[in-house]
Scaffold this motif. Structure first.
Motif, mmCIF file in Angstrom:
data_model
loop_
_atom_site.group_PDB
_atom_site.id
_atom_site.type_symbol
_atom_site.label_atom_id
_atom_site.label_comp_id
_atom_site.label_asym_id
_atom_site.label_seq_id
_atom_site.Cartn_x
_atom_site.Cartn_y
_atom_site.Cartn_z
ATOM 1 N N ASN A 297 58.982 -40.713 36.507
ATOM 2 C CA ASN A 297 60.215 -40.586 37.284
ATOM 3 C C ASN A 297 61.355 -39.948 36.506
ATOM 4 O O ASN A 297 62.144 -39.169 37.062
ATOM 5 N N LYS A 298 61.485 -40.265 35.218
ATOM 6 C CA LYS A 298 62.586 -39.688 34.434
ATOM 7 C C LYS A 298 62.450 -38.175 34.330
ATOM 8 O O LYS A 298 63.425 -37.428 34.466
ATOM 9 N N GLN A 299 61.227 -37.709 34.053
ATOM 10 C CA GLN A 299 60.994 -36.263 33.980
ATOM 11 C C GLN A 299 61.210 -35.609 35.350
ATOM 12 O O GLN A 299 61.731 -34.503 35.453
ATOM 13 N N ALA A 300 60.809 -36.331 36.400
ATOM 14 C CA ALA A 300 61.001 -35.815 37.760
ATOM 15 C C ALA A 300 62.483 -35.631 38.056
ATOM 16 O O ALA A 300 62.895 -34.630 38.650
ATOM 17 N N ILE A 301 63.303 -36.599 37.639
ATOM 18 C CA ILE A 301 64.755 -36.518 37.867
ATOM 19 C C ILE A 301 65.331 -35.290 37.178
ATOM 20 O O ILE A 301 66.127 -34.549 37.754
ATOM 21 N N THR A 302 64.918 -35.061 35.937
ATOM 22 C CA THR A 302 65.422 -33.894 35.190
ATOM 23 C C THR A 302 65.084 -32.593 35.914
ATOM 24 O O THR A 302 65.936 -31.713 36.084
ATOM 25 N N LYS A 303 63.828 -32.466 36.346
ATOM 26 C CA LYS A 303 63.397 -31.240 37.014
ATOM 27 C C LYS A 303 64.132 -31.042 38.344
ATOM 28 O O LYS A 303 64.620 -29.949 38.656
ATOM 29 N N CYS A 304 64.207 -32.108 39.134
ATOM 30 C CA CYS A 304 64.802 -31.974 40.470
ATOM 31 C C CYS A 304 66.302 -31.719 40.394
ATOM 32 O O CYS A 304 66.853 -31.017 41.242
ATOM 33 N N LEU A 305 66.970 -32.281 39.385
ATOM 34 C CA LEU A 305 68.401 -32.002 39.216
ATOM 35 C C LEU A 305 68.619 -30.532 38.880
ATOM 36 O O LEU A 305 69.555 -29.891 39.377
ATOM 37 N N LEU A 327 64.633 -36.679 44.342
ATOM 38 C CA LEU A 327 65.545 -37.528 43.558
ATOM 39 C C LEU A 327 65.659 -38.924 44.161
ATOM 40 O O LEU A 327 65.748 -39.922 43.431
ATOM 41 N N TYR A 328 65.651 -39.011 45.469
ATOM 42 C CA TYR A 328 65.705 -40.318 46.127
ATOM 43 C C TYR A 328 64.500 -41.175 45.709
ATOM 44 O O TYR A 328 64.644 -42.343 45.323
ATOM 45 N N LYS A 329 63.297 -40.580 45.753
ATOM 46 C CA LYS A 329 62.085 -41.327 45.393
ATOM 47 C C LYS A 329 62.096 -41.717 43.911
ATOM 48 O O LYS A 329 61.713 -42.828 43.545
ATOM 49 N N ALA A 330 62.547 -40.773 43.070
ATOM 50 C CA ALA A 330 62.551 -41.039 41.633
ATOM 51 C C ALA A 330 63.531 -42.157 41.276
ATOM 52 O O ALA A 330 63.202 -43.076 40.515
ATOM 53 N N TYR A 331 64.750 -42.078 41.812
ATOM 54 C CA TYR A 331 65.744 -43.113 41.518
ATOM 55 C C TYR A 331 65.345 -44.462 42.127
ATOM 56 O O TYR A 331 65.600 -45.527 41.548
ATOM 57 N N SER A 333 62.266 -45.509 42.560
ATOM 58 C CA SER A 333 61.218 -46.052 41.695
ATOM 59 C C SER A 333 61.802 -46.569 40.379
ATOM 60 O O SER A 333 61.253 -47.492 39.768
ATOM 61 N N SER A 334 62.923 -45.962 39.945
ATOM 62 C CA SER A 334 63.583 -46.392 38.709
ATOM 63 C C SER A 334 64.546 -47.548 38.956
ATOM 64 O O SER A 334 65.278 -47.953 38.055
ATOM 65 N N GLN A 335 64.590 -48.043 40.215
ATOM 66 C CA GLN A 335 65.449 -49.167 40.620
ATOM 67 C C GLN A 335 66.937 -48.850 40.461
ATOM 68 O O GLN A 335 67.753 -49.739 40.271
ATOM 69 N N ASN A 336 67.280 -47.577 40.569
ATOM 70 C CA ASN A 336 68.692 -47.162 40.577
ATOM 71 C C ASN A 336 69.078 -46.951 42.038
ATOM 72 O O ASN A 336 69.109 -45.839 42.547
ATOM 73 N N ASP A 337 69.384 -48.074 42.720
ATOM 74 C CA ASP A 337 69.591 -48.026 44.168
ATOM 75 C C ASP A 337 70.811 -47.204 44.559
ATOM 76 O O ASP A 337 70.828 -46.559 45.612
ATOM 77 N N LYS A 338 71.837 -47.222 43.716
ATOM 78 C CA LYS A 338 73.069 -46.501 44.052
ATOM 79 C C LYS A 338 72.809 -45.002 44.150
ATOM 80 O O LYS A 338 73.179 -44.346 45.143
ATOM 81 N N LEU A 339 72.164 -44.418 43.136
ATOM 82 C CA LEU A 339 71.873 -42.989 43.155
ATOM 83 C C LEU A 339 70.787 -42.653 44.181
ATOM 84 O O LEU A 339 70.804 -41.581 44.785
ATOM 85 N N ALA A 340 69.862 -43.580 44.374
ATOM 86 C CA ALA A 340 68.830 -43.359 45.388
ATOM 87 C C ALA A 340 69.476 -43.211 46.762
ATOM 88 O O ALA A 340 69.151 -42.297 47.531
ATOM 89 N N LEU A 341 70.422 -44.111 47.071
ATOM 90 C CA LEU A 341 71.124 -44.045 48.355
ATOM 91 C C LEU A 341 71.935 -42.755 48.466
ATOM 92 O O LEU A 341 71.972 -42.120 49.530
ATOM 93 N N HIS A 342 72.574 -42.359 47.355
ATOM 94 C CA HIS A 342 73.394 -41.135 47.354
ATOM 95 C C HIS A 342 72.554 -39.917 47.755
ATOM 96 O O HIS A 342 72.961 -39.134 48.630
ATOM 97 N N PHE A 343 71.377 -39.776 47.146
ATOM 98 C CA PHE A 343 70.556 -38.596 47.440
ATOM 99 C C PHE A 343 69.830 -38.728 48.778
ATOM 100 O O PHE A 343 69.513 -37.726 49.416
ATOM 101 N N TYR A 344 69.598 -39.967 49.215
ATOM 102 C CA TYR A 344 69.016 -40.158 50.550
ATOM 103 C C TYR A 344 69.987 -39.656 51.622
ATOM 104 O O TYR A 344 69.593 -38.951 52.560
ATOM 105 N N GLU A 345 71.265 -39.994 51.456
ATOM 106 C CA GLU A 345 72.278 -39.547 52.419
ATOM 107 C C GLU A 345 72.425 -38.024 52.395
ATOM 108 O O GLU A 345 72.584 -37.377 53.435
#
Length: 654
Positions: A297-305, A327-331, A333-345
């Motif tokens: 997930n961390k590598q996925a976040i870097t690539k997708c950003l 990014l929503y799926k990666a965050y 899975s990393s239990q970063n709900d705040k950023l997950a919600l941000h990218f979901y929206e």
């Protein structure tokens, strides 16, 4: 390479009278012959083309401008058109489509003045390609048609192949894959006998993408591998980037993540070398999605950003949406709900934008299909006219021969011919009337009468805005679980029984059935003609549908048969209505009102008619109904919405 650039650049400076021996020396005026000037301009143009192929776009544009100035000075109009064309191609590779169109159109103006038909054909094709990439298929088709006219005059099979391939791409875009493959195959049969490896490679890549969409993976792999071999032979980086991206998608579809990573990484490498922002963003996001699937997930976040940032620069909405999903799926899975919600929206917002674009494309595709139909009718009419003329000539010759043979025979033949003609005309009129009646009956069964009439008169239907329309949605609760208890035949019969009853109810209350999707039923009140009573009628229709379902359940349970229960919701507000579709006409509606109506339905309760506050405010004084306020209900994607249950007033009913 540096040495070649230095030599050419020096020659250009000499042409402009600049000395390399310092200001202390006397300036020398070097006069070149016209032939030498042309040779120099040709060298600069060729060097610009090499920089273009290498992805060095700033250098190529500079060199094209230099050669353009020389050609202009020498009055070489055709070469001026070439320079404009090469500049346009460079801008296209850079993603600057506005400038690409500008310079292509400058080029074609020059070619028309010089009557350079081959150049005109090529540029018409290129302009069509830009409009195709921008999603304006109608304008693209217009330019492709113009190109074909010129190509037929030139009898240029290679250019005809290119145009056929472009038309195939339009069919691919509108998901008419059989026709897409038909045109790609027509193009390939011409290309395969040539030595144009680039054209063959592009053709195989295009058909490979179609086979991916059809899930014919062996055929897709065969075409894409052959395309890549050709691209490697000519070392065309841009082409390799596109094919490697297609191979990455193919292996990703098959969950072969190792090979997908390899191809996307290679595509990214080449795209970075020539600064192709479009394919850099696509590859970065694709790699992020693969890494997500591998749990990295961390590598996925870097690539997708990175992919998101690049897509932001070029305004690629679909790529940004894919990046946000990743990014929503990666965050998450990393239990970063705040950023997950941000990218979901963000993903939801981009999805809405894409839906608007898709709606626009559907309308354009409908117009594209209409023009294709008109062309076909025109062709049939021409063939018919030729046939009639031929028959008239034959009849004339026969008549002359019969006059020479015997006057009586002439009279008999003419009389017989007239009788046959009248009989044929009479039968044709009867057959045409039958076909016309059947066509009109079928059209009225598909479309509202007013819309069908407009379609017959104009050949198309304009989309219309309505300020106040009521939208009804229904679906069966626990449909999948209930359906599993039924045979396929019984399931279809049960749904058909329910929807036939709903059709009769909508007809009774003069509301318009829009469509069914699976176990969902959608209807609208107040279209295509606004009706004051439509709000009351659609609520009465909803109550009668629920009453039918309740009675149907009692009857089914008495016979030990599975029974469906239904949720039903109604909302009122502004919408846009029109016809969409490229295969079958369908009258449809769009807008936030439709989305809200769907949310009202999904938050309802079986057996009840759930309505929104906006509809309640419009009918609350109607004595036919009684209402039960439910409070603020959270609706997905809409927030808190006030909702009401509505029932018939027992006093009025009695």
């Amino acid at each position: 390479m540096k040495r070649v650039i230095h030599i050419v650049f020096s020659i250009f400076l000499l042409f402009n009278g600049i000395s390399f021996f310092g200001q202390s020396r006397i300036k020398q005026k070097i006069i070149l012959t016209k032939k030498e000037n042309i040779k120099m301009a040709d060298s600069i143009l060729n060097l610009g083309m090499k920089h273009q192929d290498a992805g060095e776009y700033s250098k190529s544009l500079l060199l094209f401008d230099k050669s353009l100035r020389i050609y202009n000075h020498l009055g070489k109009s055709k070469n001026v058109g070439d320079c404009f064309s090469y500049k346009a191609v460079t801008f296209y590779y850079k993603g600057d489509y506005s400038n690409a169109l500008l310079f292509f159109k400058k080029s074609i103006e020059v070619y028309k003045k010089t009557k350079y038909k081959k150049g005109i054909s090529s540029i018409l094709n290129n302009i069509g390609g830009v409009y195709y990439y921008l999603g304006n298929y109608l304008e693209a088709l217009n330019y492709y048609k113009q190109a074909i006219v010129v190509q037929e005059e030139l009898k240029d099979m290679k250019m005809t192949a290119g145009t056929s391939q472009n038309i195939g791409a339009i069919y691919s875009q509108v998901e008419d894959y059989p026709n897409a493959l038909k045109y790609f195959r027509k193009s390939y049969l011409i290309y395969k006998n040539s030595t144009d490896l680039k054209a063959i490679s592009q053709n195989l890549n295009a058909s490979g993408i179609v086979y991916i969409k059809l899930s014919n993976y062996p055929k897709a792999l065969k075409n894409l591998n052959q395309a890549l071999d050709n691209a490697n032979q000519i070392n065309d980086k841009q082409l390799k980037i596109e094919i490697l991206s297609s191979l990455g998608e193919l292996f990703f579809k098959q969950s072969n993540f190792e090979r997908a990573l390899f191809n996307y990484n290679l595509s990214l490498k080449y795209a970075s070398e020539i600064n192709s922002l479009q394919y850099i963003s696509i590859a970065e996001v694709a790699l992020g999605k693969i890494l997500n699937n591998l749990g990295k997930n961390k590598q996925a976040i870097t690539k997708c950003l990175k992919g998101y940032s690049t897509a932001q620069k070029i305004g690629a909405i679909s790529v940004k949406k894919e990046a946000c999903d990743c990014l929503y799926k990666a965050y998450k899975s990393s239990q970063n709900d705040k950023l997950a919600l941000h990218f979901y929206e963000k993903s939801i917002n981009f999805k809405d934008s894409l839906k608007s674009g898709e709606t626009s494309n559907k309308m354009m595709n409908m117009e594209f299909q209409r023009q294709q139909l008109l062309d076909s009718i025109s062709h049939v009419n021409k063939e018919h006219a030729v046939e009639i003329r031929h028959k008239e000539e034959v009849q004339k010759k026969e008549t002359q021969r019969n006059i020479i043979i015997i006057s009586l025979g002439f009279i008999v033949l003419v009389a017989l011919g007239l009788w046959n003609r009248l009989n044929y005309t009479r039968k044709s009129k009867i057959a045409l009337k039958i076909e016309k009646d059947l066509s009109e009956e079928l059209l009225l069964n598909i479309l509202p009468e007013e819309i069908a009439q407009e379609l017959k008169e104009k050949g198309f239907v304009n989309a219309r805005d309505f300020n106040l329309v009521s939208i009804l949605f229904s679906d069966f609760k626990s449909f999948t679980q209930t359906a599993e208890k039924m045979s396929p035949q019984n399931l279809v019969e049960e749904i058909n029984t329910c929807f036939k009853a709903f059709d009769l109810i909508t007809e009774k209350y003069k509301i318009e059935k829009i469509k069914t999707i699976g176990d969902s039923y959608m209807a609208a009140g107040g279209i295509p003609k606004p009706d004051k009573e439509s709000l009351t009628n659609i609520v009465l229709a909803g109550l009668e549908m629920q009453d039918f379902m309740s009675k149907r359940k009692i009857n089914n349970e008495a016979n030990n048969n599975p029974a469906f229960e239904m949720r039903l919701g109604i909302h009122a507000g502004p919408i846009v209505a029109g016809i969409v579709g490229i295969k079958k006409f369908q009258y449809d509606v769009w807008g936030d009102t439709v989305n809200t109506a769907s949310r009202i339905e999904s938050n309802g309760i079986v057996g009840k008619v759930n309505i929104s506050e906006s509809l309640y405010d419009l009918i609350k004084d109607d004595e036919s109904f009684v209402f039960q306020y439910r409070g603020n209900i959270h609706a997905k994607g809409k927030g808190e919405i006030k909702m009401y249950f509505v029932e018939k007033n027992p006093i009025i009913s009695n």
